[in-house]
Design an enzyme around this catalytic site. Sequence first.
Site, PDB file in Angstrom:
ATOM      1  N   GLU A  40      12.961  -1.671  -0.541  1.00  0.00           N
ATOM      2  CA  GLU A  40      12.817  -3.011  -1.101  1.00  0.00           C
ATOM      3  C   GLU A  40      12.970  -2.977  -2.619  1.00  0.00           C
ATOM      4  OE1 GLU A  40       8.974  -3.998   0.327  1.00  0.00           O
ATOM      5  OE2 GLU A  40       9.560  -3.833   2.447  1.00  0.00           O
TER       6      GLU A  40
ATOM      7  N   LEU B 196      12.643  -7.142   3.446  1.00  0.00           N
ATOM      8  CA  LEU B 196      11.215  -6.819   3.348  1.00  0.00           C
ATOM      9  C   LEU B 196      10.684  -6.543   4.754  1.00  0.00           C
ATOM     10  CD1 LEU B 196      10.059  -9.533   0.783  1.00  0.00           C
ATOM     11  CD2 LEU B 196      10.905  -7.235   0.357  1.00  0.00           C
ATOM     12  N   ALA B 197      11.025  -5.385   5.284  1.00  0.00           N
ATOM     13  CA  ALA B 197      10.655  -5.034   6.664  1.00  0.00           C
ATOM     14  C   ALA B 197      10.544  -3.523   6.769  1.00  0.00           C
ATOM     15  CB  ALA B 197      11.690  -5.571   7.643  1.00  0.00           C
ATOM     16  N   GLU B 198       9.321  -3.015   6.597  1.00  0.00           N
ATOM     17  CA  GLU B 198       9.129  -1.565   6.604  1.00  0.00           C
ATOM     18  C   GLU B 198       9.558  -0.941   7.926  1.00  0.00           C
ATOM     19  OE1 GLU B 198       6.920  -3.734   5.442  1.00  0.00           O
ATOM     20  OE2 GLU B 198       6.878  -3.184   3.306  1.00  0.00           O
TER      21      GLU B 198
ATOM     22  N   GLN C 194       7.345   0.442  -0.322  1.00  0.00           N
ATOM     23  CA  GLN C 194       7.006  -0.010  -1.668  1.00  0.00           C
ATOM     24  C   GLN C 194       5.582   0.329  -2.088  1.00  0.00           C
ATOM     25  OE1 GLN C 194       7.257  -4.355  -2.888  1.00  0.00           O
ATOM     26  NE2 GLN C 194       9.135  -3.517  -3.811  1.00  0.00           N
ATOM     27  N   PHE C 195       4.629   0.229  -1.171  1.00  0.00           N
ATOM     28  CA  PHE C 195       3.263   0.719  -1.359  1.00  0.00           C
ATOM     29  C   PHE C 195       2.809   1.294  -0.020  1.00  0.00           C
ATOM     30  CE2 PHE C 195       3.696  -2.522  -4.596  1.00  0.00           C
ATOM     31  CZ  PHE C 195       3.179  -1.896  -5.719  1.00  0.00           C
TER      32      PHE C 195
ATOM     33  N   PHE D  84       1.339  -0.317   3.225  1.00  0.00           N
ATOM     34  CA  PHE D  84       2.164  -1.046   4.178  1.00  0.00           C
ATOM     35  C   PHE D  84       2.707  -0.142   5.281  1.00  0.00           C
ATOM     36  CE2 PHE D  84       3.426  -3.582   0.161  1.00  0.00           C
ATOM     37  CZ  PHE D  84       2.206  -4.225   0.157  1.00  0.00           C
TER      38      PHE D  84
ATOM     39  N   HIS E 211      -2.668  -1.885  -1.560  1.00  0.00           N
ATOM     40  CA  HIS E 211      -1.737  -1.160  -2.415  1.00  0.00           C
ATOM     41  C   HIS E 211      -2.241   0.233  -2.784  1.00  0.00           C
ATOM     42  CE1 HIS E 211      -0.092  -5.150  -2.681  1.00  0.00           C
ATOM     43  NE2 HIS E 211       0.892  -4.762  -3.460  1.00  0.00           N
TER      44      HIS E 211
END
Length: 325
Positions: free
Chosen positions: A29, A58-60, A82-83, A86, A129
Amino acid sequence: MAQMTMIQAITDAMRTELGNDENVLVFGEDVGQNGGVFRATEGLQDEFGEDRVFDTPLAESGINGMAVGLALTGFRPVPEIQFFGFVYETMDAISGQMARYRYRSGGTRQMPITVRSPFGGGVHTPELHADSLEGLMAQQPGLKVVIPSNPYDAKGLLIQSIRDNDPVIFLEHMKLYRSFREEVPEDEYTVELGKANVKREGTDVTLVAYGAMVHSALKAAEQLEEDGVSAEVIDLRTVSPVDYETILESVEKTNRAVVIQEAQKQAGIAASIAAEIQEKAILHLEAPVMRVTAPDTIYPFTQAEGVWLPDHTSIIEKVESVMNF
């Protein structure tokens, strides 16, 4: 050599491997033109093109599901979550697919995937996060879990992770990204996975730590020395597999151990390390192996994280306990 922050060393590692191997792909992302939320991939898309460094939705689950497919077709994916809080969205791809594929295929397929992700407290992030979820990964056979504590190790460990034919979870503590610089070779080099580093030698107690807690352990060791206590500090660097040989060799010398993690007491890997020490070095111990951890609660909102997170004073208290046992 150049003076680099940890984030610069991580970027340099990806640049090195993108240049060395056309099958290395970096995606996630906002990692493309924006260079990621922490700018870890800054400039890489301009240098290597949109086919090698690219943004995803935006889809882990989709990010790591795609990584599995790419690995099976000969690529070396380096996806970014991203973190790391997630990661729950992509547990099937990591634990159900990446970790099991070599076994499932009878050793005929490899999973050369390096999942990068920031984590860690002390920087006042929103909920989900900062969570330390390395224990969740370390408890899954088939995964290697790497957590550098400094720029030099970060570059060497990441290059080695990308070259590894097994899946690696590469966790980067946010507090360390830009907190200090050190000399890092501009040429390529590797740091062996699964090998701890004795950061400071001592004779009275062994402090085992990883990530940001290595710096807390070193600070505690400096203060303990003023009180006549010599602490040996071990930086695990890889929390799965753990370098028990280095730990046990140290404990057999010092006869005492404190294991330190930022994660909650019921989480992380400190309990497993403490058990291993007491199983294999019980006759060398002059005190129980103790742990420094966060409390067993949900990670608090930012107003409370300063009192929730363990620090060097927490370590000193535990060392005093083992020394006076």
